[in-house]
Design an enzyme around this catalytic site. Structure first.
Site, PDB file in Angstrom:
ATOM      1  N   LYS A  22       0.844  -1.208   0.000  1.00 34.36           N
ATOM      2  CA  LYS A  22       0.000   0.000   0.000  1.00 34.36           C
ATOM      3  C   LYS A  22       0.876   1.255   0.000  1.00 34.36           C
ATOM      4  O   LYS A  22       0.659   2.176  -0.771  1.00 34.36           O
ATOM      5  CB  LYS A  22      -0.899   0.008   1.244  1.00 34.36           C
ATOM      6  CG  LYS A  22      -1.584   1.342   1.495  1.00 34.36           C
ATOM      7  CD  LYS A  22      -2.493   1.314   2.693  1.00 34.36           C
ATOM      8  CE  LYS A  22      -1.845   1.705   3.993  1.00 34.36           C
ATOM      9  NZ  LYS A  22      -1.555   3.148   4.145  1.00 34.36           N
ATOM     10  N   ASN A  23       1.867   1.270   0.889  1.00 35.12           N
ATOM     11  CA  ASN A  23       2.658   2.490   1.044  1.00 35.12           C
ATOM     12  C   ASN A  23       3.618   2.736  -0.113  1.00 35.12           C
ATOM     13  O   ASN A  23       4.253   3.781  -0.170  1.00 35.12           O
ATOM     14  CB  ASN A  23       3.429   2.454   2.376  1.00 35.12           C
ATOM     15  CG  ASN A  23       2.490   2.615   3.560  1.00 35.12           C
ATOM     16  OD1 ASN A  23       1.298   2.867   3.381  1.00 35.12           O
ATOM     17  ND2 ASN A  23       3.028   2.454   4.765  1.00 35.12           N
ATOM     18  N   CYS A 115      -5.621   8.071   9.299  1.00 35.66           N
ATOM     19  CA  CYS A 115      -5.681   7.571  10.674  1.00 35.66           C
ATOM     20  C   CYS A 115      -5.376   8.687  11.656  1.00 35.66           C
ATOM     21  O   CYS A 115      -4.464   9.473  11.443  1.00 35.66           O
ATOM     22  CB  CYS A 115      -4.642   6.468  10.875  1.00 35.66           C
ATOM     23  SG  CYS A 115      -5.096   4.900  10.174  1.00 35.66           S
ATOM     24  N   ARG A 120      -0.506  15.081  13.111  1.00 34.53           N
ATOM     25  CA  ARG A 120       0.267  14.636  11.943  1.00 34.53           C
ATOM     26  C   ARG A 120       0.445  15.826  11.020  1.00 34.53           C
ATOM     27  O   ARG A 120      -0.227  15.954  10.013  1.00 34.53           O
ATOM     28  CB  ARG A 120      -0.432  13.472  11.245  1.00 34.53           C
ATOM     29  CG  ARG A 120      -0.365  12.186  12.035  1.00 34.53           C
ATOM     30  CD  ARG A 120      -0.976  11.020  11.313  1.00 34.53           C
ATOM     31  NE  ARG A 120      -0.090  10.432  10.341  1.00 34.53           N
ATOM     32  CZ  ARG A 120      -0.366   9.280   9.709  1.00 34.53           C
ATOM     33  NH1 ARG A 120      -1.478   8.646   9.966  1.00 34.53           N
ATOM     34  NH2 ARG A 120       0.478   8.785   8.848  1.00 34.53           N
ATOM     35  N   ASP A 304       4.363   0.632  12.088  1.00 32.08           N
ATOM     36  CA  ASP A 304       3.150  -0.042  11.609  1.00 32.08           C
ATOM     37  C   ASP A 304       3.042  -1.486  12.089  1.00 32.08           C
ATOM     38  O   ASP A 304       1.968  -2.087  12.010  1.00 32.08           O
ATOM     39  CB  ASP A 304       3.100  -0.017  10.073  1.00 32.08           C
ATOM     40  CG  ASP A 304       2.768   1.365   9.539  1.00 32.08           C
ATOM     41  OD1 ASP A 304       2.404   2.239  10.341  1.00 32.08           O
ATOM     42  OD2 ASP A 304       2.879   1.559   8.315  1.00 32.08           O
ATOM     43  N   ARG A 396      -8.587  -0.232   4.348  1.00 35.95           N
ATOM     44  CA  ARG A 396      -7.588   0.670   3.771  1.00 35.95           C
ATOM     45  C   ARG A 396      -6.281  -0.059   3.491  1.00 35.95           C
ATOM     46  O   ARG A 396      -5.502   0.374   2.642  1.00 35.95           O
ATOM     47  CB  ARG A 396      -7.299   1.832   4.739  1.00 35.95           C
ATOM     48  CG  ARG A 396      -8.433   2.819   4.884  1.00 35.95           C
ATOM     49  CD  ARG A 396      -8.009   4.002   5.743  1.00 35.95           C
ATOM     50  NE  ARG A 396      -6.685   4.427   5.332  1.00 35.95           N
ATOM     51  CZ  ARG A 396      -5.684   4.713   6.163  1.00 35.95           C
ATOM     52  NH1 ARG A 396      -5.872   4.655   7.456  1.00 35.95           N
ATOM     53  NH2 ARG A 396      -4.519   5.072   5.701  1.00 35.95           N
TER      54      ARG A 396
HETATM   55  C1  UD1 Z   1       4.146   6.796   6.375  1.00 37.89           C
HETATM   56  C2  UD1 Z   1       3.318   5.554   6.185  1.00 37.89           C
HETATM   57  C3  UD1 Z   1       2.786   5.061   7.510  1.00 37.89           C
HETATM   58  C4  UD1 Z   1       3.922   4.868   8.492  1.00 37.89           C
HETATM   59  C5  UD1 Z   1       4.800   6.111   8.578  1.00 37.89           C
HETATM   60  C6  UD1 Z   1       6.052   5.912   9.404  1.00 37.89           C
HETATM   61  C7  UD1 Z   1       2.417   5.831   3.976  1.00 37.89           C
HETATM   62  C8  UD1 Z   1       1.220   6.041   3.129  1.00 37.89           C
HETATM   63  N1  UD1 Z   1       2.217   5.864   5.301  1.00 37.89           N
HETATM   64  O1  UD1 Z   1       3.294   7.799   6.924  1.00 37.89           O
HETATM   65  O2  UD1 Z   1       2.103   3.831   7.292  1.00 37.89           O
HETATM   66  O3  UD1 Z   1       3.412   4.596   9.768  1.00 37.89           O
HETATM   67  O4  UD1 Z   1       5.225   6.504   7.254  1.00 37.89           O
HETATM   68  O5  UD1 Z   1       6.782   4.846   8.922  1.00 37.89           O
HETATM   69  O6  UD1 Z   1       3.502   5.608   3.473  1.00 37.89           O
HETATM   70  N2  UD1 Z   1       5.873  14.686  10.648  1.00 37.89           N
HETATM   71  C9  UD1 Z   1       5.953  16.031  10.913  1.00 37.89           C
HETATM   72  N3  UD1 Z   1       5.843  16.901   9.871  1.00 37.89           N
HETATM   73  C10 UD1 Z   1       5.671  16.492   8.586  1.00 37.89           C
HETATM   74  C11 UD1 Z   1       5.596  15.111   8.321  1.00 37.89           C
HETATM   75  C12 UD1 Z   1       5.705  14.231   9.374  1.00 37.89           C
HETATM   76  O7  UD1 Z   1       6.113  16.449  12.062  1.00 37.89           O
HETATM   77  O8  UD1 Z   1       5.573  17.343   7.675  1.00 37.89           O
HETATM   78  C13 UD1 Z   1       5.933  13.726  11.768  1.00 37.89           C
HETATM   79  C14 UD1 Z   1       4.609  12.980  11.916  1.00 37.89           C
HETATM   80  O9  UD1 Z   1       3.698  13.721  12.660  1.00 37.89           O
HETATM   81  C15 UD1 Z   1       5.027  11.717  12.587  1.00 37.89           C
HETATM   82  C16 UD1 Z   1       6.412  11.453  12.017  1.00 37.89           C
HETATM   83  O10 UD1 Z   1       6.856  12.700  11.468  1.00 37.89           O
HETATM   84  O11 UD1 Z   1       5.119  11.892  13.975  1.00 37.89           O
HETATM   85  C17 UD1 Z   1       6.440  10.378  10.944  1.00 37.89           C
HETATM   86  O12 UD1 Z   1       5.663  10.765   9.856  1.00 37.89           O
HETATM   87  P1  UD1 Z   1       5.976  10.327   8.364  1.00 37.89           P
HETATM   88  O13 UD1 Z   1       7.265   9.587   8.304  1.00 37.89           O
HETATM   89  O14 UD1 Z   1       5.815  11.527   7.502  1.00 37.89           O
HETATM   90  O15 UD1 Z   1       4.803   9.300   8.088  1.00 37.89           O
HETATM   91  P2  UD1 Z   1       3.740   9.321   6.928  1.00 37.89           P
HETATM   92  O16 UD1 Z   1       4.396   9.623   5.625  1.00 37.89           O
HETATM   93  O17 UD1 Z   1       2.563  10.099   7.331  1.00 37.89           O
END
Ligand code: UD1
Length: 417
Positions: A22-23, A115, A120, A304, A396
């Site tokens: 998915k990711n 989620c 986030r 995850d 999802r």
């Molecule tokens: C992706 C994955 C999700 C996984 C996560 C961490 C997808 C679709 N989803 O989510 O399944 O759990 O990686 O491996 O690929 N953060 C900030 N600012 C930002 C972006 C992120 O502070 O602009 C923080 C988030 O709040 C969180 C952390 O960074 O605490 C990790 O987020 P991130 O690595 O961006 O995860 P996702 O891309 O949302």
């Protein structure tokens, strides 16, 4: 409302093929906006993938789905606002921002949903895109974005290796003018998969550990690509088998992508054998506790897989300790596990799981995607019958969850009222 009915206490045994990630498929679908026409294979049938397809259609792409193949024709992409309902459906909708800007020179979309795992934010996405020349303003929950001329390369250092921000920056940089170097980039296998897809379509992306260099190209061409297997789906079925004292063979998987998960299951007492594209797990009658599981960016233990492993360790012998360092609200499943008799104490980012002899079936509600998977695992191992609601979360991320578990001998069915 749909419900899963699970009669617990059955040992899971058998062979299953893991679906595409998915990711990985979500950012790759966003990337198809940049090219002509692309065909992706090994695409899982998931509601998030459908949502990504609807975003592409909104932007003027033509999509065709045949079994696990999705063809996207992006020749006549045009600027359109992405409706709020689509943006709210999943957090990954934000991944379309970089490619829309690159292709159309402007974008308008609302903040994404997905989620609820605590705050986030998308500040790293926005800051990265600004460094590439985007002008972004926020008003009433909407992002208004524009580019004067074309995006340009930049040297960017992420304060945290965010998966989504790395992908968005990469998607915007691939057709930007000049060279982009991204430091402290996320290293998840799904990032390499996105880079491989972009290169298949004429991109010039090189990934060296946490440093990604991109030589901007004028445009991308058409390409065919096979998406990598889903390491989190694999981890979930391994934990489900482990929780039920079962024995499972997963095929179509890349064991190297689970290098942090397999040792934890071995510590729990499972015997694991791997080949190039398979993993065999044989679990003991009762698992042993795992003294410490700390979630970290890849190649660390994936956040995850935290909830699925915790569900399996609820009935292990001894006390397991979890430290969640990625998301602040990722223990929402704990309250539901406690309803089944689990003994779990949570203090901030730490969860202490004291193994109990057995769990008992209960009426449960999925709190988020992986938390929902944890409840399914707990219900499979529990004595008696459980019912689960909130299935939209599970849909999802898991294709035909109950069919797959039934093939392993689980007694599970979906009631559609
Ligand atoms: C992706 C994955 C999700 C996984 C996560 C961490 C997808 C679709 N989803 O989510 O399944 O759990 O990686 O491996 O690929 N953060 C900030 N600012 C930002 C972006 C992120 O502070 O602009 C923080 C988030 O709040 C969180 C952390 O960074 O605490 C990790 O987020 P991130 O690595 O961006 O995860 P996702 O891309 O949302």
């Amino acid at each position: 409302m749909q419900r899963l009915i699970i009669e617990g206490g059955r040992r899971l045994e058998g062979e299953i093929a893991v679906h595409g990630a998915k990711n990985a498929v979500l950012p790759i679908l966003a990337a198809t906006l940049l090219g002509g026409s692309s065909t992706l294979s090994n695409c899982p049938a998931l509601s998030d993938v459908d949502a990504a397809g609807r975003i592409l259609q909104t932007l003027g792409c033509t999509l065709k789905r045949q079994a696990d193949r999705i063809s996207v024709d992006a020749h006549s992409v045009e600027f359109r606002e992405i409706p709020e309902t689509l943006m709210r459906e999943m957090r990954s909708s934000i991944l379309f921002l970089g490619p829309i800007l690159a292709r159309c020179g402007r974008a308008r979309l609302s903040f994404p949903g997905g989620c609820e795992l605590g705050a986030r934010p998308i500040d790293l996405h926005i800051e990265g895109l600004r460094r590439l020349g985007a002008v972004i303003s926020e008003e009433h929950g909407y992002l208004n974005c524009s580019v004067r001329g074309r995006l340009h390369g930049a040297e960017i250092t992420l304060p945290f290796p965010s998966v989504g921000a790395t992908e968005n920056i990469l998607l915007a940089a691939v057709t930007a003018q000049g060279r982009t170097v991204l430091h402290n980039a996320a290293r998840e296998p799904e990032i390499c998969d996105l880079a491989d897809f972009l290169n298949t379509c004429g991109g010039r992306v090189s990934v060296e550990g946490d440093r990604i260099s991109v030589e901007g190209v004028e445009s991308l061409h058409s390409g065919d690509y096979r998406v990598i297997p889903d390491r989190i789906e694999a981890a979930t079925y391994l934990c489900a088998s482990a929780a039920t004292g079962g024995e499972v063979l997963l095929t179509g998987v890349r064991p190297g992508h689970l290098a942090a998960v397999l040792p934890a299951l071995e510590t729990a007492g499972c015997r694991i054998n791997t080949g190039e594209d398979w993993i065999r797990l044989a679990a003991p009658h009762r698992l042993q506790a795992v003294p410490s599981v700390k979630t970290m960016p890849y190649p660390g233990f994936p956040t995850d897989a935290q909830a699925p492993l915790m569900a399996a360790l609820c009935t292990a012998e001894g006390t397991s300790l979890f430290v969640e360092t990625i998301f602040e609200a990722r223990y929402k499943h704990v309250g539901e596990l406690r309803r089944m008799g689990a003994r779990i104490e949570v203090e901030g980012r730490v969860a202490l799981v004291r193994g109990v002899e057995s769990l008992s079936g209960a009426n449960l509600c999925c709190t988020d995607l992986r938390g929902g998977a944890a409840l399914v695992i707990a219900a499979l191992s529990a004595e008696g019958r459980s019912t689960l609601t909130g299935l939209r979360h599970l849909d999802r991320g898991y294709q035909d969850l109950e069919g797959t578990l039934r093939r392993l001998g689980a007694k599970i069915s979906r009631e559609r009222e």
